[in-house]
Design a protein around this motif. Structure first.
Motif, mmCIF file in Angstrom:
data_model
loop_
_atom_site.group_PDB
_atom_site.id
_atom_site.type_symbol
_atom_site.label_atom_id
_atom_site.label_comp_id
_atom_site.label_asym_id
_atom_site.label_seq_id
_atom_site.Cartn_x
_atom_site.Cartn_y
_atom_site.Cartn_z
ATOM 1 N N PHE A 13 0.826 -1.211 0.000
ATOM 2 C CA PHE A 13 0.000 0.000 0.000
ATOM 3 C C PHE A 13 0.859 1.259 0.000
ATOM 4 O O PHE A 13 0.618 2.190 -0.769
ATOM 5 C CB PHE A 13 -0.920 -0.013 1.226
ATOM 6 N N ILE A 14 1.885 1.290 0.844
ATOM 7 C CA ILE A 14 2.687 2.508 0.981
ATOM 8 C C ILE A 14 3.726 2.665 -0.126
ATOM 9 O O ILE A 14 4.435 3.668 -0.164
ATOM 10 C CB ILE A 14 3.388 2.574 2.358
ATOM 11 N N PHE A 423 26.712 2.214 7.259
ATOM 12 C CA PHE A 423 26.161 1.305 6.248
ATOM 13 C C PHE A 423 25.634 0.007 6.858
ATOM 14 O O PHE A 423 24.847 -0.706 6.242
ATOM 15 C CB PHE A 423 27.212 0.990 5.176
ATOM 16 N N LEU A 424 26.080 -0.309 8.095
ATOM 17 C CA LEU A 424 25.590 -1.532 8.736
ATOM 18 C C LEU A 424 24.119 -1.418 9.155
ATOM 19 O O LEU A 424 23.436 -2.433 9.325
ATOM 20 C CB LEU A 424 26.450 -1.864 9.962
ATOM 21 N N VAL A 425 23.637 -0.188 9.370
ATOM 22 C CA VAL A 425 22.228 0.001 9.741
ATOM 23 C C VAL A 425 21.432 0.703 8.644
ATOM 24 O O VAL A 425 20.215 0.542 8.551
ATOM 25 C CB VAL A 425 22.092 0.792 11.068
ATOM 26 N N PRO A 431 14.504 -3.009 8.615
ATOM 27 C CA PRO A 431 13.147 -2.540 8.279
ATOM 28 C C PRO A 431 12.916 -1.067 8.594
ATOM 29 O O PRO A 431 12.171 -0.389 7.897
ATOM 30 C CB PRO A 431 12.243 -3.437 9.140
ATOM 31 N N TRP A 432 13.567 -0.547 9.628
ATOM 32 C CA TRP A 432 13.363 0.850 10.001
ATOM 33 C C TRP A 432 13.936 1.803 8.959
ATOM 34 O O TRP A 432 13.542 2.965 8.891
ATOM 35 C CB TRP A 432 14.013 1.134 11.363
ATOM 36 N N TYR A 433 14.871 1.327 8.155
ATOM 37 C CA TYR A 433 15.508 2.188 7.158
ATOM 38 C C TYR A 433 14.627 2.399 5.938
ATOM 39 O O TYR A 433 14.814 3.339 5.173
ATOM 40 C CB TYR A 433 16.849 1.566 6.738
ATOM 41 N N LYS A 434 13.615 1.509 5.752
ATOM 42 C CA LYS A 434 12.744 1.621 4.588
ATOM 43 C C LYS A 434 11.909 2.894 4.677
ATOM 44 O O LYS A 434 11.206 3.115 5.656
ATOM 45 C CB LYS A 434 11.822 0.400 4.482
#
Length: 455
Positions: A13-14, A423-425, A431-434
């Motif tokens: 959806f998003i 770059f590791l996170v 998922p939080w980076y999306k």
């Protein structure tokens, strides 16, 4: 066929950022209208409390009020049926239709029939079911389910509706004018109303004292169907009972204001007895409600009057869309009703929440929705139904946060990793980076800042 979880469906959806923002803004606009309408009543909070107490009394005496309603309805000439589950409900409705030999019917918006999947059941039996609520008819044409219990097609834009009507009603391609499209739907539905012998409606409130029931609509489609048909079938969950007619004054003042910000619903139609030559049937449905009533933590959910105020305020629903909940009733209230039907299939829904409490704050009957979401989380975790990754993650967090030394060490390591090796996170594995940027790590923890500034 794999059913997408809330997280998976939300991701789809998003993916359309523009549509997501529009959906979010539109529902928040409805929530804002609710706030303005409620503030016009100085007694708003007193009404909420009174409605909650009436429902509490009703739930505590439900068998008595159901029997009183049945006796009064039968005295009015109405035929009353009892259904223990969705299958029985569908069989009863089909048997009534079959008795009259009709192959087509008109139906007004009813979340109970959505819950029981009545349309699909009747269509398999060769019955042509026409949803007459405009939003419901739009999604029916598109072979979709409603995404909202009051605004069934809120996930669609006028361009989508124009294309749908072009395909199914032959309107000019590219015409997206709401007034023109509404008129096209009106002409199309008028023919269906005039040709149907059977009409199905939902029930908003059923009055034990009088045996009558009330249907609230903004389009008058329930009235048109019921008054033109030879047979009127009203389908209702057993929790829709209220004790006395005077109680309607409380609920009707709350319902429209909470749902759409209107002062009153356009049509609040009372049905007490069939007109001369007409049959009227009421189907009283349990379908898991007795089970929910027996659970102390969750019985409050049966107070719901299906206004959808919790949908319109929920930050998760507004940005994930109703179809991501894979249930007829979506949003916060759906997330506490669905596990009652099937815990395993709906284990994801109580976790689709920030637990911010906004749903409980706007609920006109004061259901403690956010607390019940939390209760379900405890219940589902105890039964081992949560995904293994979530279980391990929660256990690791509990271990880390229960030890001040480990927590302090982990925080220090985390800040250094985010500073030296971002770059590791900052990658797709996180998922939080999306669709968001990770925050810049603080130079020191709160404890370190506190020690250095204590003097």
């Amino acid at each position: 066929m794999h059913m997408l979880s809330h997280a998976e469906a939300s991701e789809k959806f998003i993916a359309n950022q523009e549509r997501t923002d529009w959906h979010d803004d539109t529902l928040w606009f409805v929530r804002s209208k609710r706030d303005k309408a409620s503030k016009l009543l100085p007694e708003w909070e007193a009404l909420r409390e009174q409605a909650s107490q009436i429902k509490e009394h009703m739930l505590s005496n439900l068998p008595q009020y159901l029997l009183e309603f049945e006796a009064n309805a039968q005295a009015n000439g109405v035929q009353v049926h009892w259904a223990k589950d969705a299958h029985e409900h569908n069989e009863i409705v089909y048997s009534i239709i079959q008795k009259h030999g009709d192959k087509a019917l008109v139906k007004s918006k009813s979340m109970l029939t959505e819950e029981c999947h009545l349309n699909a059941y009747l269509e398999q039996k060769g019955i042509d079911v026409v949803d007459t609520d405009l939003g419901e008819r739009i999604v029916q044409f598109r072979k979709e389910v409603p995404s909202h219990i009051v605004l069934p097609a809120i996930h669609l834009k006028k361009e989508d509706v124009g294309e749908t009507f072009h395909q199914h009603l032959g309107t000019p391609k590219g015409n997206k004018d709401p007034q023109f499209l509404t008129e096209a739907a009106r002409i199309h539905l008028r023919e269906k109303f005039l040709g149907a012998k059977v009409a199905i409606t939902g029930v908003n409130f059923a009055v034990a004292e009088t045996g009558e029931f009330v249907v609230c609509t903004n389009e008058g489609n329930a009235d048109m169907g019921a008054h033109l048909s030879d047979v009127h079938i009203a389908c209702m969950g057993i929790e829709k009972i209220i004790p006395k007619r005077q109680d309607l004054g409380v609920f009707l003042r709350l319902l429209a204001r909470s749902a759409t910000g209107q002062l009153i619903t356009t049509y609040s139609s009372h049905f007490a007895k069939p007109r001369a030559g007409q049959e009227m049937h009421i189907v009283l449905v349990d379908n898991g409600r007795s089970r929910q009533l027996a659970r102390d933590e969750f019985r409050n959910s049966l107070k719901c009057i299906r206004c959808a105020a919790c949908f319109n305020t929920c930050p998760v629903y507004r940005r994930s869309g109703g179809h991501s909940y894979h249930q007829p009733v979506a949003g916060p209230i759906g997330s506490i009703l669905a596990p009652n039907f099937d815990k395993k299939a709906n284990v994801d829904l109580p976790f689709a929440s920030t637990l911010c409490g906004s749903c409980s704050n706007v609920c006109p009957v004061k259901i403690n929705i956010h607390e019940q979401l939390w209760f379900w989380r405890q219940d589902l975790m105890k039964e081992g139904l949560a995904p293994a990754g979530k279980v391990l993650g929660m256990k690791f967090m509990a271990w880390m946060m229960s030890s001040p030394k480990v927590f302090k060490l982990a925080g220090g390591i985390g800040r250094k990793v985010m500073t030296w090796f971002p770059f590791l996170v900052n990658n797709g594995m996180n998922p939080w980076y999306k669709q968001r940027e990770m925050p810049e790590p603080p130079k020191q923890s709160f404890q370190e800042w506190y020690k250095s500034n204590r003097s």
